[in-house]
Design a protein around this motif. Structure first.
Motif, short mmCIF file in Angstrom:
data_model
loop_
_atom_site.label_atom_id
_atom_site.label_comp_id
_atom_site.label_asym_id
_atom_site.label_seq_id
_atom_site.Cartn_x
_atom_site.Cartn_y
_atom_site.Cartn_z
N THR A 11 36.94 -12.19 19.78
CA THR A 11 38.05 -12.32 18.84
C THR A 11 37.64 -11.86 17.44
OG1 THR A 11 38.96 -14.18 20.09
CG2 THR A 11 39.69 -13.95 17.82
N VAL A 12 36.46 -12.25 17.01
CA VAL A 12 35.97 -11.87 15.68
C VAL A 12 35.74 -10.36 15.60
CG1 VAL A 12 34.03 -12.09 14.10
CG2 VAL A 12 35.01 -14.13 15.15
N LEU A 18 40.29 -4.39 13.63
CA LEU A 18 41.65 -4.28 13.08
C LEU A 18 41.63 -4.21 11.55
CD1 LEU A 18 43.64 -6.65 15.43
CD2 LEU A 18 43.75 -4.17 15.31
N PHE A 19 40.73 -4.95 10.91
CA PHE A 19 40.59 -4.86 9.46
C PHE A 19 40.23 -3.44 9.04
CE2 PHE A 19 41.38 -9.09 8.66
CZ PHE A 19 41.06 -9.48 7.37
N TRP A 20 39.29 -2.82 9.77
CA TRP A 20 38.88 -1.46 9.45
C TRP A 20 40.04 -0.48 9.63
CZ3 TRP A 20 38.56 2.92 12.58
CH2 TRP A 20 37.97 4.02 11.97
N VAL A 21 40.79 -0.65 10.72
CA VAL A 21 41.94 0.23 10.98
C VAL A 21 42.99 0.08 9.89
CG1 VAL A 21 43.86 0.65 12.57
CG2 VAL A 21 41.55 0.37 13.46
N ILE A 22 43.24 -1.14 9.47
CA ILE A 22 44.21 -1.38 8.40
C ILE A 22 43.74 -0.73 7.11
CG2 ILE A 22 45.25 -3.17 6.95
CD1 ILE A 22 45.29 -4.94 9.51
N LYS A 36 46.56 -7.68 7.02
CA LYS A 36 45.30 -8.41 7.12
C LYS A 36 45.54 -9.90 7.26
CE LYS A 36 42.34 -5.20 4.62
NZ LYS A 36 41.54 -4.99 3.41
N LEU A 37 46.51 -10.41 6.52
CA LEU A 37 46.86 -11.83 6.65
C LEU A 37 47.34 -12.15 8.06
CD1 LEU A 37 47.28 -14.59 5.30
CD2 LEU A 37 49.57 -13.82 4.69
N LEU A 38 48.14 -11.27 8.62
CA LEU A 38 48.61 -11.45 10.00
C LEU A 38 47.44 -11.45 10.98
CD1 LEU A 38 51.04 -11.68 11.93
CD2 LEU A 38 51.04 -9.18 12.02
N CYS A 43 43.84 -14.31 14.66
CA CYS A 43 42.46 -14.61 15.08
C CYS A 43 42.19 -16.11 15.02
CB CYS A 43 41.46 -13.84 14.23
SG CYS A 43 41.41 -12.08 14.59
N LEU A 44 42.64 -16.75 13.96
CA LEU A 44 42.45 -18.21 13.86
C LEU A 44 43.20 -18.94 14.98
CD1 LEU A 44 42.61 -18.91 10.03
CD2 LEU A 44 40.65 -19.12 11.54
#
Length: 60
Positions: A11-12, A18-22, A36-38, A43-44
């Motif tokens: 998951t991490v 996904l952070f990198w893609v964004i 990023k918030l989504l 993930c949480l």
């Protein structure tokens, strides 16, 4: 227990990808922050859902 740790690590790692893609492809900073918030919330939620059975709660 090992499967729990592996699931959380997956998951991490997916969240980091996904952070990198964004960062790479989001056209606006505001949109990037919302995405990023989504990702963080999803993930949480995934991690909490994996840890939920360990708490021994009687509520399903």
């Amino acid at each position: 227990m090992l499967t729990l740790v592996i699931g959380i690590l997956i998951t991490v790692v997916i969240g980091a990808i996904l952070f990198w893609v964004i960062d790479k492809f989001a056209p606006e900073a505001r949109l990037a922050q919302l995405l990023k918030l989504l990702v963080v919330l999803l993930c949480l939620a995934s991690i909490v859902s994996r840890l939920y059975p360990l708490f021994g709660s009687s509520v399903p």
